[in-house]
Scaffold this motif. Structure first.
Motif, PDB file in Angstrom:
ATOM      1  N   THR A   2      22.552 -29.923  88.379  1.00 24.79           N
ATOM      2  CA  THR A   2      23.111 -30.275  87.305  1.00 24.79           C
ATOM      3  C   THR A   2      24.511 -31.087  87.644  1.00 24.79           C
ATOM      4  OG1 THR A   2      22.188 -28.763  85.543  1.00 24.79           O
ATOM      5  CG2 THR A   2      24.251 -30.284  84.848  1.00 24.79           C
ATOM      6  N   THR A   3      24.830 -32.242  87.272  1.00 20.05           N
ATOM      7  CA  THR A   3      25.995 -32.756  87.525  1.00 20.05           C
ATOM      8  C   THR A   3      26.978 -33.366  86.289  1.00 20.05           C
ATOM      9  OG1 THR A   3      24.954 -34.422  89.281  1.00 20.05           O
ATOM     10  CG2 THR A   3      27.245 -34.928  88.789  1.00 20.05           C
ATOM     11  N   LYS A   4      28.258 -32.808  86.353  1.00 17.11           N
ATOM     12  CA  LYS A   4      29.084 -33.115  85.021  1.00 17.11           C
ATOM     13  C   LYS A   4      30.233 -34.308  85.792  1.00 17.11           C
ATOM     14  CE  LYS A   4      27.863 -28.951  82.918  1.00 17.11           C
ATOM     15  NZ  LYS A   4      27.351 -29.251  81.639  1.00 17.11           N
ATOM     16  N   VAL A   5      30.553 -35.033  84.721  1.00 17.67           N
ATOM     17  CA  VAL A   5      31.732 -35.727  85.543  1.00 17.67           C
ATOM     18  C   VAL A   5      32.932 -35.664  84.354  1.00 17.67           C
ATOM     19  CG1 VAL A   5      32.401 -38.412  85.760  1.00 17.67           C
ATOM     20  CG2 VAL A   5      30.048 -37.614  86.002  1.00 17.67           C
ATOM     21  N   LEU A   6      33.986 -35.649  85.093  1.00 23.06           N
ATOM     22  CA  LEU A   6      35.306 -35.331  84.354  1.00 23.06           C
ATOM     23  C   LEU A   6      36.321 -36.541  84.689  1.00 23.06           C
ATOM     24  CD1 LEU A   6      34.143 -32.153  84.579  1.00 23.06           C
ATOM     25  CD2 LEU A   6      36.218 -31.655  83.795  1.00 23.06           C
ATOM     26  N   SER A   7      36.537 -37.190  83.696  1.00 18.71           N
ATOM     27  CA  SER A   7      37.682 -38.499  83.890  1.00 18.71           C
ATOM     28  C   SER A   7      38.841 -37.757  83.475  1.00 18.71           C
ATOM     29  CB  SER A   7      37.555 -39.389  83.039  1.00 18.71           C
ATOM     30  OG  SER A   7      38.457 -40.421  82.982  1.00 18.71           O
TER      31      SER A   7
END
Length: 243
Positions: A2-7
């Motif tokens: 699972t990949t999560k992106v945080l800006s």
């Protein structure tokens, strides 16, 4: 995996200078979360923050001092040129902020800071850190492109506001916080044009791309570490959901 992106907004990393208290607390939480979620990996995209605006404002001040003299440099000739130059100054600030994020996470981040989200082909560690790419949009758009590249369905946008409002609450006392909003309605708030240094909840260019991809974006307070953890865990959180 699972990949999560945080800006991660630059105003969170370096409001004026790097916020070591935040970086320490954020890193501890992230390391704990990754240890507990061994099938997950995270992408952080760093914004420019205070250093970006400091250099952009300095450049504008220098440009103004040239006035209409014959010595006026070519880069000062029109607003488009000035915006282009300001964009590059902001991009360089994001790269410095990204580098400190990468350094903080040490061996968890095995790759160099990504500066072109369309060129990265692999993800070898548990954390990937990215920065600004090129003029025309903010790092929010880079986050969206990386979400597309690595099949993440959500981007968490961390900034100095806890929720999106119907209007600027500093100027309009009747502005209301928003818990959930559609992309169509959100884009009416932020518009369609990107201007370097523009202070908005999520970049207009990134918003358009997110709507096209069907991404969910969560806007939340970047300094609220327990709330970030709740978002990562899929639990109840404080913020604005755009979908």
């Amino acid at each position: 995996m699972t990949t999560k992106v945080l800006s991660v907004g630059g105003s969170i990393i370096a409001p004026d200078a790097p916020d070591t208290e935040f970086l320490s607390a954020f890193a501890k939480m992230i390391c704990t979360w990754l240890e507990e979620n061994k099938d997950a990996r995270l992408i952080f995209v760093a914004g420019g923050g205070g250093p970006a605006r400091t250099y952009q404002n300095a450049y504008k001040d220098v440009a103004a001092k040239f006035g209409d003299t014959e010595k006026k440099a070519a880069a000062f000739e029109n607003e488009a040129d000035l915006n282009y130059a300001c964009d590059w100054l902001g991009i360089m600030a994001t790269r410095l902020n990204a580098q400190i994020l990468k350094t903080v996470f040490g061996p968890l981040c095995k790759q160099d800071v990504v500066t072109d989200p369309t060129a990265v082909s692999d993800f070898t560690g548990r954390i990937l850190v990215a920065a600004g790419w090129k003029p025309g949009f903010s790092t929010d758009n880079d986050a969206v492109l990386l979400a597309e590249r690595f099949n993440a369905d959500t981007v968490v946008n961390l900034s100095n506001i806890a929720k999106v409002y119907t209007d600027d609450p500093r100027k309009n006392p009747d502005a209301k916080p928003i818990d959930e909003i559609s992309w169509a309605d959100f884009r009416k708030i932020v518009g369609d044009e990107w201007v370097p240094g523009k202070n908005c909840p999520f970049d207009p260019i990134a918003s358009k791309k997110s709507q096209e991809l069907g991404l969910t974006v969560i806007c939340a307070a970047g300094k609220d570490i327990p709330n970030i953890r709740a978002i990562l865990d899929g639990k109840n959180y404080t913020g604005t959901t755009i979908r």
